[in-house]
Design a protein around this motif. Structure first.
Motif, mmCIF file in Angstrom:
data_model
loop_
_atom_site.group_PDB
_atom_site.id
_atom_site.type_symbol
_atom_site.label_atom_id
_atom_site.label_comp_id
_atom_site.label_asym_id
_atom_site.label_seq_id
_atom_site.Cartn_x
_atom_site.Cartn_y
_atom_site.Cartn_z
ATOM 1 N N VAL A 13 0.839 -1.207 0.000
ATOM 2 C CA VAL A 13 0.000 0.000 0.000
ATOM 3 C C VAL A 13 0.867 1.247 0.000
ATOM 4 C CG1 VAL A 13 -1.718 1.321 1.302
ATOM 5 C CG2 VAL A 13 -1.950 -1.164 1.108
ATOM 6 N N ASP A 14 1.942 1.233 0.794
ATOM 7 C CA ASP A 14 2.876 2.364 0.802
ATOM 8 C C ASP A 14 3.416 2.615 -0.598
ATOM 9 O OD1 ASP A 14 2.617 2.642 3.551
ATOM 10 O OD2 ASP A 14 4.394 1.442 3.993
ATOM 11 N N ASP A 15 3.838 1.543 -1.268
ATOM 12 C CA ASP A 15 4.403 1.673 -2.610
ATOM 13 C C ASP A 15 3.381 2.217 -3.600
ATOM 14 O OD1 ASP A 15 6.942 0.819 -1.948
ATOM 15 O OD2 ASP A 15 6.604 -1.262 -2.547
ATOM 16 N N MET A 19 4.169 5.769 -5.233
ATOM 17 C CA MET A 19 4.454 5.781 -6.669
ATOM 18 C C MET A 19 3.362 6.507 -7.446
ATOM 19 S SD MET A 19 5.991 1.917 -7.095
ATOM 20 C CE MET A 19 6.133 2.062 -8.883
ATOM 21 N N SER A 20 2.112 6.345 -7.023
ATOM 22 C CA SER A 20 1.009 7.041 -7.698
ATOM 23 C C SER A 20 1.180 8.549 -7.574
ATOM 24 C CB SER A 20 -0.332 6.618 -7.102
ATOM 25 O OG SER A 20 -0.576 5.243 -7.325
ATOM 26 N N LEU A 21 1.549 8.999 -6.382
ATOM 27 C CA LEU A 21 1.780 10.428 -6.179
ATOM 28 C C LEU A 21 2.929 10.915 -7.056
ATOM 29 C CD1 LEU A 21 1.260 13.088 -4.701
ATOM 30 C CD2 LEU A 21 2.808 12.294 -2.888
ATOM 31 N N GLY A 22 4.014 10.136 -7.091
ATOM 32 C CA GLY A 22 5.168 10.523 -7.894
ATOM 33 C C GLY A 22 4.827 10.628 -9.369
ATOM 34 N N ILE A 23 4.077 9.660 -9.888
ATOM 35 C CA ILE A 23 3.684 9.664 -11.298
ATOM 36 C C ILE A 23 2.770 10.849 -11.600
ATOM 37 C CG2 ILE A 23 2.399 8.386 -13.062
ATOM 38 C CD1 ILE A 23 3.385 5.813 -11.544
ATOM 39 N N LEU A 24 1.823 11.126 -10.703
ATOM 40 C CA LEU A 24 0.911 12.255 -10.905
ATOM 41 C C LEU A 24 1.666 13.576 -10.933
ATOM 42 C CD1 LEU A 24 -1.936 13.432 -11.154
ATOM 43 C CD2 LEU A 24 -2.058 13.440 -8.650
ATOM 44 N N LYS A 84 8.948 -1.957 -11.063
ATOM 45 C CA LYS A 84 8.359 -0.693 -10.617
ATOM 46 C C LYS A 84 8.633 0.422 -11.617
ATOM 47 C CE LYS A 84 8.406 -1.588 -5.636
ATOM 48 N NZ LYS A 84 8.974 -1.178 -4.323
ATOM 49 N N SER A 85 9.831 0.430 -12.198
ATOM 50 C CA SER A 85 10.161 1.453 -13.184
ATOM 51 C C SER A 85 9.335 1.274 -14.448
ATOM 52 C CB SER A 85 11.662 1.406 -13.509
ATOM 53 O OG SER A 85 12.434 1.705 -12.371
ATOM 54 N N LEU A 86 9.166 0.033 -14.886
ATOM 55 C CA LEU A 86 8.354 -0.249 -16.070
ATOM 56 C C LEU A 86 6.908 0.191 -15.852
ATOM 57 C CD1 LEU A 86 7.869 -1.471 -18.851
ATOM 58 C CD2 LEU A 86 7.652 -3.720 -17.753
ATOM 59 N N ILE A 87 6.369 -0.109 -14.683
ATOM 60 C CA ILE A 87 5.002 0.308 -14.354
ATOM 61 C C ILE A 87 4.902 1.830 -14.340
ATOM 62 C CG2 ILE A 87 3.278 0.378 -12.509
ATOM 63 C CD1 ILE A 87 4.197 -2.472 -11.751
ATOM 64 N N SER A 88 5.899 2.486 -13.726
ATOM 65 C CA SER A 88 5.871 3.947 -13.617
ATOM 66 C C SER A 88 5.942 4.605 -14.987
ATOM 67 C CB SER A 88 7.036 4.423 -12.744
ATOM 68 O OG SER A 88 6.933 3.905 -11.431
ATOM 69 N N LEU A 126 11.560 12.017 -6.530
ATOM 70 C CA LEU A 126 11.936 11.654 -5.161
ATOM 71 C C LEU A 126 11.003 10.591 -4.603
ATOM 72 C CD1 LEU A 126 12.872 14.970 -3.299
ATOM 73 C CD2 LEU A 126 14.376 13.046 -3.835
ATOM 74 N N ALA A 127 9.702 10.774 -4.821
ATOM 75 C CA ALA A 127 8.729 9.790 -4.335
ATOM 76 C C ALA A 127 8.990 8.424 -4.955
ATOM 77 C CB ALA A 127 7.310 10.267 -4.646
ATOM 78 N N LEU A 128 9.278 8.401 -6.252
ATOM 79 C CA LEU A 128 9.542 7.126 -6.919
ATOM 80 C C LEU A 128 10.834 6.503 -6.429
ATOM 81 C CD1 LEU A 128 8.450 8.130 -10.516
ATOM 82 C CD2 LEU A 128 7.341 6.431 -9.073
ATOM 83 N N PHE A 129 11.901 7.293 -6.289
ATOM 84 C CA PHE A 129 13.180 6.775 -5.801
ATOM 85 C C PHE A 129 13.021 6.167 -4.409
ATOM 86 C CE2 PHE A 129 15.871 10.015 -8.416
ATOM 87 C CZ PHE A 129 15.601 9.284 -9.566
#
Length: 203
Positions: A13-15, A19-24, A84-88, A126-129
């Motif tokens: 859930v954290d991820d 990651m959703s926030l970072g992508i947005l 995770k990178s592919l999804i992002s 940063l969020a994604l990293f």
């Protein structure tokens, strides 16, 4: 003596939320960048330049440009990071096609657009990293160099951006490139100053 903090792990859930926030944030930043006709650095910059020169949409170009980097990420940074990178990258490619349908600017100052792009996209990265992901491409190489040598990922990206923007001066209006450079500097300074594994130990 500095206080020692126990190492913790991110839950699924954290991820997802991180990651959703970072992508947005990255998606909105890129939309602002392209709205004012600016460019950026790194792999996204390559995709933006190709998009402007060919007329192809940014999303598909960004997805394709990143493909060669996944084998490197898988071999050197692991399966989880690569997935995770592919999804992002895939979600960001889709999001950049959808955001213009719901967000239109009647006027956006180029300098403000550049700075806001740099801030939003830097925070998104940063969020994604911090959730063991990236937006692929040169971000993968920058993280690999940082983990191998200790040389900050933000500085690695800034050096590449210097070469990319040098080329852009021959392709675009110098004023546009100058505004774009401001955004790239803001983005990379955020990464260089804030992305430190000794300060952030959750994985």
């Amino acid at each position: 003596m500095a206080e020692q903090h126990p190492k913790s792990a991110h839950s699924l859930v954290d991820d997802i939320q991180g990651m959703s926030l970072g992508i947005l944030l990255a998606g909105v930043g890129l939309h602002m960048l392209t709205t004012v006709g600016l460019i950026t650095g790194q792999t996204a910059g390559i995709a933006v330049i190709i998009s402007y020169l060919t007329g192809y949409s940014f999303g598909p170009v960004f997805f394709l440009v990143n493909i060669p980097f996944y084998p490197v990420a898988w071999r050197r940074l692991g399966t989880a990071f690569t997935v995770k990178s592919l999804i992002s990258v895939s979600l960001l490619s889709l999001l950049t096609e959808l955001i213009p349908l719901g967000m239109v600017f009647s006027y956006l100052d180029p300098l403000l657009g550049a700075v806001t792009f740099g801030a939003l996209t830097g925070l998104g990265l940063l969020a994604l990293f911090r959730h063991n992901g990236s937006l692929g491409g040169l971000g993968v190489m920058a993280l690999l160099i940082q983990d191998s040598t200790g040389f900050r990922a933000g500085w690695v990206q800034l050096i590449f951006d210097g070469f990319l923007f040098g080329l852009a001066f021959f392709l675009f209006d110098p004023v546009i490139v100058a505004y774009s450079l401001v955004g790239a500097i803001v983005l990379n300074l955020i990464i260089a100053i804030n992305h430190r594994r000794d300060r952030y130990i959750a994985t």
